[in-house]
Design a protein around this motif. Structure first.
Motif, PDB file in Angstrom:
ATOM      1  N   GLU A  22       0.819  -1.210   0.000  1.00  0.00           N
ATOM      2  CA  GLU A  22       0.000   0.000   0.000  1.00  0.00           C
ATOM      3  C   GLU A  22       0.856   1.265   0.000  1.00  0.00           C
ATOM      4  OE1 GLU A  22      -0.921  -2.661   2.188  1.00  0.00           O
ATOM      5  OE2 GLU A  22      -2.131  -3.211   0.433  1.00  0.00           O
ATOM      6  N   SER A  23       2.140   1.126  -0.316  1.00  0.00           N
ATOM      7  CA  SER A  23       3.077   2.257  -0.415  1.00  0.00           C
ATOM      8  C   SER A  23       3.380   2.904   0.925  1.00  0.00           C
ATOM      9  CB  SER A  23       2.558   3.318  -1.405  1.00  0.00           C
ATOM     10  OG  SER A  23       2.422   2.768  -2.696  1.00  0.00           O
ATOM     11  N   ASN A  24       3.206   2.167   2.023  1.00  0.00           N
ATOM     12  CA  ASN A  24       3.655   2.634   3.334  1.00  0.00           C
ATOM     13  C   ASN A  24       5.125   2.267   3.510  1.00  0.00           C
ATOM     14  OD1 ASN A  24       1.039   3.551   4.409  1.00  0.00           O
ATOM     15  ND2 ASN A  24       0.501   1.393   4.288  1.00  0.00           N
ATOM     16  N   VAL A  25       5.895   3.170   4.112  1.00  0.00           N
ATOM     17  CA  VAL A  25       7.319   2.927   4.320  1.00  0.00           C
ATOM     18  C   VAL A  25       7.509   2.036   5.541  1.00  0.00           C
ATOM     19  CG1 VAL A  25       9.533   3.988   4.857  1.00  0.00           C
ATOM     20  CG2 VAL A  25       7.971   5.097   3.247  1.00  0.00           C
ATOM     21  N   LEU A  26       8.168   0.904   5.347  1.00  0.00           N
ATOM     22  CA  LEU A  26       8.462  -0.010   6.443  1.00  0.00           C
ATOM     23  C   LEU A  26       9.843   0.250   7.025  1.00  0.00           C
ATOM     24  CD1 LEU A  26       7.079  -3.353   4.931  1.00  0.00           C
ATOM     25  CD2 LEU A  26       5.900  -1.707   6.413  1.00  0.00           C
ATOM     26  N   ALA A  27      10.793   0.628   6.192  1.00  0.00           N
ATOM     27  CA  ALA A  27      12.152   0.905   6.653  1.00  0.00           C
ATOM     28  C   ALA A  27      12.906   1.612   5.527  1.00  0.00           C
ATOM     29  CB  ALA A  27      12.874  -0.381   7.050  1.00  0.00           C
ATOM     30  N   TYR A  28      14.019   2.238   5.889  1.00  0.00           N
ATOM     31  CA  TYR A  28      14.827   2.934   4.886  1.00  0.00           C
ATOM     32  C   TYR A  28      16.263   2.991   5.375  1.00  0.00           C
ATOM     33  CZ  TYR A  28      13.918   6.667   8.239  1.00  0.00           C
ATOM     34  OH  TYR A  28      13.810   7.402   9.389  1.00  0.00           O
ATOM     35  N   GLY A  80       6.822  11.280   5.986  1.00  0.00           N
ATOM     36  CA  GLY A  80       5.407  10.924   6.054  1.00  0.00           C
ATOM     37  C   GLY A  80       5.151   9.445   6.247  1.00  0.00           C
ATOM     38  N   ARG A  81       6.214   8.649   6.218  1.00  0.00           N
ATOM     39  CA  ARG A  81       6.122   7.187   6.377  1.00  0.00           C
ATOM     40  C   ARG A  81       5.269   6.544   5.295  1.00  0.00           C
ATOM     41  NH1 ARG A  81      10.144   5.226   9.047  1.00  0.00           N
ATOM     42  NH2 ARG A  81       8.944   3.292   9.237  1.00  0.00           N
ATOM     43  N   ARG A  82       5.050   7.241   4.203  1.00  0.00           N
ATOM     44  CA  ARG A  82       4.383   6.648   3.051  1.00  0.00           C
ATOM     45  C   ARG A  82       4.643   7.528   1.830  1.00  0.00           C
ATOM     46  NH1 ARG A  82      -0.518   5.050   2.416  1.00  0.00           N
ATOM     47  NH2 ARG A  82      -0.606   5.793   0.291  1.00  0.00           N
ATOM     48  N   VAL A  83       4.507   6.926   0.653  1.00  0.00           N
ATOM     49  CA  VAL A  83       4.661   7.677  -0.592  1.00  0.00           C
ATOM     50  C   VAL A  83       3.500   8.659  -0.689  1.00  0.00           C
ATOM     51  CG1 VAL A  83       4.834   7.517  -3.088  1.00  0.00           C
ATOM     52  CG2 VAL A  83       5.774   5.686  -1.659  1.00  0.00           C
ATOM     53  N   PRO A  84       3.754   9.922  -1.002  1.00  0.00           N
ATOM     54  CA  PRO A  84       2.640  10.887  -1.115  1.00  0.00           C
ATOM     55  C   PRO A  84       1.577  10.393  -2.100  1.00  0.00           C
ATOM     56  CG  PRO A  84       4.763  12.018  -1.167  1.00  0.00           C
ATOM     57  CD  PRO A  84       5.068  10.550  -1.223  1.00  0.00           C
ATOM     58  N   ARG A  85       0.333  10.687  -1.783  1.00  0.00           N
ATOM     59  CA  ARG A  85      -0.772  10.187  -2.608  1.00  0.00           C
ATOM     60  C   ARG A  85      -0.666  10.665  -4.048  1.00  0.00           C
ATOM     61  NH1 ARG A  85      -4.310   7.596   0.560  1.00  0.00           N
ATOM     62  NH2 ARG A  85      -4.344   8.090   2.790  1.00  0.00           N
ATOM     63  N   TRP A  86      -0.242  11.915  -4.238  1.00  0.00           N
ATOM     64  CA  TRP A  86      -0.143  12.415  -5.604  1.00  0.00           C
ATOM     65  C   TRP A  86       0.897  11.635  -6.396  1.00  0.00           C
ATOM     66  CZ3 TRP A  86       4.674  14.047  -6.967  1.00  0.00           C
ATOM     67  CH2 TRP A  86       5.538  14.471  -5.942  1.00  0.00           C
ATOM     68  N   ARG A  87       1.975  11.180  -5.705  1.00  0.00           N
ATOM     69  CA  ARG A  87       3.008  10.406  -6.393  1.00  0.00           C
ATOM     70  C   ARG A  87       2.488   9.016  -6.731  1.00  0.00           C
ATOM     71  NH1 ARG A  87       7.395  10.979  -9.641  1.00  0.00           N
ATOM     72  NH2 ARG A  87       9.049   9.466  -9.160  1.00  0.00           N
ATOM     73  N   VAL A  88       1.741   8.415  -5.817  1.00  0.00           N
ATOM     74  CA  VAL A  88       1.149   7.104  -6.098  1.00  0.00           C
ATOM     75  C   VAL A  88       0.213   7.199  -7.298  1.00  0.00           C
ATOM     76  CG1 VAL A  88      -0.355   5.288  -5.198  1.00  0.00           C
ATOM     77  CG2 VAL A  88       1.345   6.352  -3.701  1.00  0.00           C
ATOM     78  N   ALA A  89      -0.581   8.286  -7.361  1.00  0.00           N
ATOM     79  CA  ALA A  89      -1.489   8.467  -8.497  1.00  0.00           C
ATOM     80  C   ALA A  89      -0.712   8.596  -9.802  1.00  0.00           C
ATOM     81  CB  ALA A  89      -2.362   9.706  -8.266  1.00  0.00           C
ATOM     82  N   GLU A  90       0.387   9.349  -9.778  1.00  0.00           N
ATOM     83  CA  GLU A  90       1.226   9.487 -10.976  1.00  0.00           C
ATOM     84  C   GLU A  90       1.745   8.124 -11.439  1.00  0.00           C
ATOM     85  OE1 GLU A  90       4.494  12.066 -10.348  1.00  0.00           O
ATOM     86  OE2 GLU A  90       3.351  13.920 -10.677  1.00  0.00           O
ATOM     87  N   LEU A  91       2.267   7.339 -10.490  1.00  0.00           N
ATOM     88  CA  LEU A  91       2.831   6.034 -10.824  1.00  0.00           C
ATOM     89  C   LEU A  91       1.761   5.088 -11.362  1.00  0.00           C
ATOM     90  CD1 LEU A  91       5.238   5.563  -7.770  1.00  0.00           C
ATOM     91  CD2 LEU A  91       5.846   6.241 -10.104  1.00  0.00           C
ATOM     92  N   ALA A  92       0.558   5.181 -10.796  1.00  0.00           N
ATOM     93  CA  ALA A  92      -0.524   4.318 -11.267  1.00  0.00           C
ATOM     94  C   ALA A  92      -0.969   4.703 -12.672  1.00  0.00           C
ATOM     95  CB  ALA A  92      -1.696   4.385 -10.290  1.00  0.00           C
ATOM     96  N   GLU A  93      -1.143   6.005 -12.900  1.00  0.00           N
ATOM     97  CA  GLU A  93      -1.619   6.471 -14.209  1.00  0.00           C
ATOM     98  C   GLU A  93      -0.610   6.182 -15.311  1.00  0.00           C
ATOM     99  OE1 GLU A  93      -2.492  10.566 -13.723  1.00  0.00           O
ATOM    100  OE2 GLU A  93      -4.190  10.212 -12.358  1.00  0.00           O
TER     101      GLU A  93
END
Length: 547
Positions: free
Chosen positions: A170-176, A193-206
């Motif tokens: 779900e694009s949540n950050v587990l570790a880095y 934010g411990r997760r990929v920003p929603r706008w970035r996830v939308a870009e990657l999906a589209e």
């Protein structure tokens, strides 16, 4: 019988490796006469009606526990079939002497499933563990404790030659891995934010990037003027996606061999991500089991429950019981109840939500709906009421009508069931009246006393039920509305005009219905004793107070 080592099943992971990945708090090795170094070749479900050919497999005995008299014969059958291990549920009474005796005499290992894990989930976990190929994948320079994801990210960064981020599906950050000061803004934003920003996830999906990531090999996200290039790869256990690894340039470009190294890193990460997911699910399952035990068992293990919930067993607690009422679409109801769970999880004091499907005990069919209960530990003054009002607001915001009852504060976890029972009584009152939205026992004390009286009388005086049973049965067959007519007549103290106006009928129709009710029920409402008994019966049926 004489013991012999169970032959390996095709060089797969050993039973010890599978148990380590799944977790010894999820499956316990009860007996293993041949040891746990035997190879495991698959997972199956025990079926006594079939001719078993299960050599080298772990068999799941659904519905069988360690205290079941049939468990010993199931274990014998699994052993005759050549199973590597048999999993049964750990019963509250422990292991029966017969099962222990048989387990010491066969080659098949006996495992016990923890009560907070259901069978379907366990089967999935075992299959994922097998697909992972064991608890560790030895690689040069990568020696990380199982499940230590921050250490894994650092080790993989050294292997790949770039900054590594480990994400769940779900694009949540587990570790880095630690990053240089020159890290790009997107990586910093993702980590903070411990997760990929929603706008970035939308870009990657589209763009189709995510589809390529989940479907195939290492994929490249080229530099686009805003951010440097990235490599990403899915981490899989068989067909199941456990997460992904992302490699980014960290002060200098990714090396030429980064793609092959990231592919290798995905293999290394499998058991670690699997272990992390199992631990997370196991912890959540233990919390659910602990809350259920506190609510439903007469003598729960409060020490174990407190440990699972992270709460001192001696702390005071209170229970809130709520419901979504009215005709609500299932998806709307589910979304509203999920919102409740999220609000509970975000509460400052330890609080745990628990769902009861199909309404609360004692609720009439016309008020049926999903009930939720919330265990609130260490409640500060008025904390339970504040949380109840917050939950009601959450439900209203989700577009549904809420009812939330506040149970009494009790002195320790062992008394949580008492608070839940009190909240359940208040919720029954709220269901029958439809208001107020939020209440405790003091807010509805007279209605609550009337409910308790009707319950107590119904349990001791058969005529309370008999007085209205004939009316209810007749109305169910013919739809005459006689019970509701009698209830309205009593609620308006025999005022024929007010009763007729409330029911929307003519006064003559009202008199006819009351006469038919007297004939069918065999009672005379002119008698005050009869009126009292009939009213209690109608209250018991949920027809008084009037909806």
């Amino acid at each position: 019988m004489e013991q012999s080592e169970r032959p390996a099943a095709g060089g797969g992971p050993t039973l010890a490796q599978v148990v380590e990945v799944v977790g010894r708090d999820v499956v316990e090795v009860v007996r293993a006469p041949c040891g746990t170094d035997v190879a495991v070749g698959g997972v199956g479900v025990f079926d006594a009606g079939e001719s078993l050919q299960e050599r080298g497999r772990v068999l799941i005995a659904v519905g069988v526990d360690t205290a079941d008299p049939a468990a010993a014969e199931v274990l014998r059958a699994a052993d005759r079939a050549g199973a590597a291990a048999l999993v049964v549920r750990r019963g509250a009474e422990g292991i029966s002497p017969l099962l222990g005796e048989v387990a010491d005499s066969v080659s098949t290992a006996l495992l016990a499933r923890a009560p907070w894990v259901d069978w379907g989930e366990l089967i999935g976990l075992l299959r994922a563990a097998l697909a992972a190929g064991g608890a560790r994948v030895p690689e040069p320079g990568v020696d990380v404790g199982l499940g230590d994801l921050p250490a894994l990210a650092s080790a993989l960064a050294a292997l790949v030659g770039g900054a590594i981020t480990i994400e769940d599906p779900e694009s949540n950050v587990l570790a880095y891995s630690p990053t240089a000061d020159t890290a790009d803004p997107l990586r910093r934003l993702t980590i903070l934010g411990r997760r990929v920003p929603r706008w970035r996830v939308a870009e990657l999906a589209e763009s189709g990037f995510l589809a390529a990531l989940w479907a195939g090999d290492v994929v490249l996200r080229p530099a686009d003027g805003r951010f440097p290039e990235r490599l990403a790869v899915a981490v899989r256990a068989g067909e199941e996606v456990l997460g992904s690894l992302w490699a980014a340039a960290d002060g200098e470009p990714l090396p030429d061999g980064a793609r092959d190294a990231l592919r290798q890193a995905a293999t290394i990460a499998v058991p670690h991500l699997l272990h992390h997911r199992l631990r997370s699910r196991s912890a959540e399952g233990r919390r659910r089991h602990a809350v259920r035990a506190l609510f439903e068992e007469r003598a729960p293990d409060v020490v174990a429950a407190g440990a699972a919930l992270g709460v001192d067993p001696g702390q005071p607690c209170a229970v809130l019981s709520g419901a979504v009422v009215g005709d609500v679409a299932p998806e709307v109801r589910e979304r509203a109840l999920r919102a409740v769970a999220l609000r509970v999880a975000a509460h400052g004091s330890p609080a745990f939500a628990y769902r009861v499907e199909g309404g609360s005990p004692g609720a009439t069919a016309r008020h049926d709906g999903d009930r939720f209960d919330v265990l609130l530990a260490e409640p500060r003054p008025d904390a339970a009421e504040r949380l109840a009002r917050d939950l009601a607001a959450v439900l209203r915001g989700a577009g549904v009508k809420p009812l939330v009852a506040v149970g009494p504060v009790v002195g320790a976890l062992k008394d949580a069931a008492e608070s839940r029972a009190g909240a359940g009584e208040v919720l029954r009152v709220l269901r029958e009246r439809g208001e107020p939205e939020v209440a405790g026992a003091d807010d509805v004390r007279f209605a609550l006393d009337a409910l308790r009286v009707s319950d107590a009388v119904a349990a001791r005086v058969p005529s309370v039920g008999d007085a209205v049973a004939a009316l209810l049965a007749h109305d169910e067959r013919h739809g005459t509305d006689l019970p509701r007519t009698v209830a309205a007549h009593l609620a308006f103290f025999g005022d024929a005009g007010a009763t007729a106006r409330y029911l929307g009928i003519h006064a003559n129709t009202l008199r006819y219905r009351l006469r038919r009710a007297r004939e069918l029920g065999g009672f005379d409402l002119a008698d005050p004793d009869v009126r009292l008994v009939v009213e209690l019966g109608l209250r018991r049926a949920g027809l008084i107070p009037l909806p």
